[in-house]
Write a protein that holds these residues in place. Sequence first.
Motif, short mmCIF file in Angstrom:
data_model
loop_
_atom_site.label_atom_id
_atom_site.label_comp_id
_atom_site.label_asym_id
_atom_site.label_seq_id
_atom_site.Cartn_x
_atom_site.Cartn_y
_atom_site.Cartn_z
N GLU A 24 0.62 -1.11 -0.16
CA GLU A 24 0.09 -0.01 -0.10
C GLU A 24 0.80 1.26 0.16
N PRO A 25 1.73 1.31 0.90
CA PRO A 25 2.66 2.61 0.89
C PRO A 25 3.16 2.94 -0.59
N ALA A 31 1.52 8.29 -7.43
CA ALA A 31 1.07 9.80 -7.90
C ALA A 31 2.06 10.75 -7.35
N VAL A 32 2.57 10.41 -6.05
CA VAL A 32 3.72 11.61 -5.54
C VAL A 32 4.81 11.66 -6.54
N LEU A 33 5.28 10.34 -7.12
CA LEU A 33 6.46 10.32 -8.04
C LEU A 33 6.23 10.96 -9.31
N ALA A 44 16.04 15.97 -14.08
CA ALA A 44 16.27 14.53 -13.08
C ALA A 44 15.50 13.39 -13.64
N LYS A 45 15.63 12.28 -13.39
CA LYS A 45 14.90 11.18 -13.93
C LYS A 45 14.16 10.42 -12.69
N VAL A 46 13.09 9.96 -12.88
CA VAL A 46 12.53 9.07 -11.94
C VAL A 46 11.99 7.65 -12.48
N ILE A 47 12.77 6.98 -11.86
CA ILE A 47 12.59 5.31 -12.42
C ILE A 47 12.19 4.42 -11.23
N GLY A 83 10.28 4.04 3.28
CA GLY A 83 8.97 4.78 3.78
C GLY A 83 8.69 5.98 2.64
N GLU A 84 7.32 6.34 2.99
CA GLU A 84 6.65 7.35 2.09
C GLU A 84 7.34 8.64 2.37
N GLN A 85 7.27 9.44 1.32
CA GLN A 85 7.49 10.81 1.21
C GLN A 85 6.67 11.61 0.39
N ASP A 86 6.52 12.91 0.84
CA ASP A 86 5.71 13.91 0.00
C ASP A 86 6.29 14.38 -0.96
N ALA A 87 5.48 14.93 -1.91
CA ALA A 87 6.16 15.45 -3.35
C ALA A 87 7.42 16.63 -3.26
#
Length: 98
Positions: A24-25, A31-33, A44-47, A83-87
């Motif tokens: 779930e996390p 969506a954040v990513l 930057a890249k997000v993979i 763990g989760e992080q915010d945008a």
Amino acid sequence: MSKFGELIDVEIPVLFDFFTEWNEPSKAMHAVLRDVAAALGDKAKVIKIDVEKNQELSEALRVKGLPTLIIYKNGEMKWRQSGEQDANTLIGIVQQFV
């Protein structure tokens, strides 16, 4: 794993998200990513890397908790956290390495 070497050996920061679809996390981070990738554009890249499909890499990097977020630049790990992080937090962290 040789492909991973090519992914990290670049001059812009690369944010990796190690995830699984059933966690779930991990799902909450999708969506954040997307927002982080949109905000950073070509700076930057997000993979995203599914740990179940990339077990050898996940074990080599000792990915235990999900999601695990790692930033590489010029082939070197610069930052890592599970763990989760915010945008906004993630954008700020990645921008330190731009």
